[in-house]
Design a protein around this motif. Structure first.
Motif, PDB file in Angstrom:
ATOM      1  N   LEU A  42      51.423  14.207  16.061  1.00 53.84           N
ATOM      2  CA  LEU A  42      51.708  13.040  16.898  1.00 53.84           C
ATOM      3  C   LEU A  42      52.086  13.412  18.335  1.00 53.84           C
ATOM      4  CD1 LEU A  42      53.737  10.905  14.334  1.00 53.84           C
ATOM      5  CD2 LEU A  42      51.310  10.747  14.924  1.00 53.84           C
ATOM      6  N   ILE A  98      52.311   8.305  24.449  1.00 56.83           N
ATOM      7  CA  ILE A  98      53.183   7.976  23.328  1.00 56.83           C
ATOM      8  C   ILE A  98      54.557   8.604  23.558  1.00 56.83           C
ATOM      9  CG2 ILE A  98      52.468   9.909  21.880  1.00 56.83           C
ATOM     10  CD1 ILE A  98      52.537   7.914  19.490  1.00 56.83           C
ATOM     11  N   TRP A 113      58.085   5.828  19.747  1.00 57.08           N
ATOM     12  CA  TRP A 113      56.848   5.462  19.058  1.00 57.08           C
ATOM     13  C   TRP A 113      56.505   6.488  17.980  1.00 57.08           C
ATOM     14  CZ3 TRP A 113      52.739   3.426  23.050  1.00 57.08           C
ATOM     15  CH2 TRP A 113      53.221   2.264  23.648  1.00 57.08           C
ATOM     16  N   ILE A 114      56.738   7.761  18.280  1.00 55.52           N
ATOM     17  CA  ILE A 114      56.505   8.807  17.277  1.00 55.52           C
ATOM     18  C   ILE A 114      57.403   8.565  16.068  1.00 55.52           C
ATOM     19  CG2 ILE A 114      56.819  11.271  16.776  1.00 55.52           C
ATOM     20  CD1 ILE A 114      55.808  11.804  19.674  1.00 55.52           C
ATOM     21  N   ARG A 154      56.153   5.667  14.060  1.00 53.67           N
ATOM     22  CA  ARG A 154      54.945   6.039  13.306  1.00 53.67           C
ATOM     23  C   ARG A 154      55.305   6.848  12.065  1.00 53.67           C
ATOM     24  NH1 ARG A 154      49.803   7.477  16.151  1.00 53.67           N
ATOM     25  NH2 ARG A 154      48.373   8.054  14.508  1.00 53.67           N
ATOM     26  N   THR A 157      52.343  -8.127  14.539  1.00 55.87           N
ATOM     27  CA  THR A 157      51.781  -7.302  15.615  1.00 55.87           C
ATOM     28  C   THR A 157      50.525  -7.920  16.205  1.00 55.87           C
ATOM     29  OG1 THR A 157      50.586  -5.962  13.982  1.00 55.87           O
ATOM     30  CG2 THR A 157      52.717  -5.125  14.745  1.00 55.87           C
ATOM     31  N   LYS A 207      54.720  -3.434  20.373  1.00 54.40           N
ATOM     32  CA  LYS A 207      54.129  -2.085  20.458  1.00 54.40           C
ATOM     33  C   LYS A 207      54.830  -1.120  19.503  1.00 54.40           C
ATOM     34  CE  LYS A 207      52.493  -2.521  25.198  1.00 54.40           C
ATOM     35  NZ  LYS A 207      52.658  -2.068  26.587  1.00 54.40           N
ATOM     36  N   GLU A 263      53.738  -1.956  16.096  1.00 52.80           N
ATOM     37  CA  GLU A 263      52.356  -1.501  15.951  1.00 52.80           C
ATOM     38  C   GLU A 263      52.330  -0.035  15.497  1.00 52.80           C
ATOM     39  OE1 GLU A 263      48.286  -1.683  15.785  1.00 52.80           O
ATOM     40  OE2 GLU A 263      49.584  -3.392  16.241  1.00 52.80           O
ATOM     41  N   GLN A 264      53.241   0.767  16.029  1.00 55.38           N
ATOM     42  CA  GLN A 264      53.317   2.170  15.621  1.00 55.38           C
ATOM     43  C   GLN A 264      53.769   2.297  14.170  1.00 55.38           C
ATOM     44  OE1 GLN A 264      52.183   4.867  17.337  1.00 55.38           O
ATOM     45  NE2 GLN A 264      51.444   3.281  18.730  1.00 55.38           N
ATOM     46  N   ILE A 313      50.671   1.397  12.191  1.00 58.33           N
ATOM     47  CA  ILE A 313      49.662   2.465  12.208  1.00 58.33           C
ATOM     48  C   ILE A 313      50.062   3.569  11.231  1.00 58.33           C
ATOM     49  CG2 ILE A 313      48.687   4.335  13.615  1.00 58.33           C
ATOM     50  CD1 ILE A 313      48.831   2.347  16.015  1.00 58.33           C
ATOM     51  N   GLY A 314      51.318   3.989  11.286  1.00 55.94           N
ATOM     52  CA  GLY A 314      51.790   5.014  10.366  1.00 55.94           C
ATOM     53  C   GLY A 314      51.705   4.557   8.921  1.00 55.94           C
TER      54      GLY A 314
END
Length: 186
Positions: free
Chosen positions: A99, A105, A109-110, A113, A141, A166, A169-170, A173-174
């Protein structure tokens, strides 16, 4: 936490006696089955505890069931997101270094995720649970104007709803990185 033999059917806990005798407890079995870390105090007392990703899953479920009275669950999740990177830094650097390197990023955010990845691993033990959380994350989201979770998060972080969408969203995604080939949702 009510685990083990008192669970009647998936997610239902039945207790004999007077008063409330049946509870629906989605997520508890999956968290237990995924594996709970164990702690030892004073070399005498051993106990298992729920991980932060497990707690976030349970709080999302509780919020989804009664969002009008469970706003504090989202504030708790916000607090977890705020401190997740610091608390899991060693694990993130060791197991999620894929990541890093994207200049767009940030560490929050990391962390979001990674939290999503860990939540997804637990939720995958139950397809219905996985889909339920996936739907909730998707609903929150898709648009900044309809994200009730991001709106509550903005009160906690004192930032914008867009910033929190946002961040969510992370998490999403994760969460979806775990097994997008086995479970489809429209």
């Amino acid at each position: 936490m009510p685990f083990g033999e008192i669970e009647a059917k998936p997610s239902n806990i039945t207790v004999e006696g007077t008063g409330l005798t049946s509870l629906n407890m989605p997520g508890f079995k999956e968290i237990y089955d995924y594996g709970l870390p164990e702690a030892q105090l004073e070399e005498k007392h051993r106990f298992k505890f729920c991980t932060l990703p497990g707690i976030v899953l349970l709080k999302l479920i509780a919020f989804q069931e009664r969002d009008e009275i469970r706003r504090d669950d989202i504030k708790d999740i916000s607090m977890i997101l705020k401190h997740f990177f610091d608390m899991y830094a060693d694990e993130i650097y060791e197991n999620h270094n894929d990541l890093f390197g994207d200049k767009d990023i940030n560490l929050n955010w990391i962390a979001a995720r990674v939290l999503g990845r860990d939540m997804g691993k637990i939720a995958l033990l139950n397809e219905e649970l996985f889909l339920r959380i996936k739907k909730l994350l998707k609903e929150n989201t898709i648009d900044i104007h309809s994200s009730y979770i991001a709106k509550i998060m903005a009160e906690f972080f004192q930032n914008t709803i867009a910033e929190n969408v946002k961040l969510l969203e992370q998490v999403k995604i994760g969460y979806l990185e775990n097994d997008s080939s086995k479970i489809k949702i429209e």
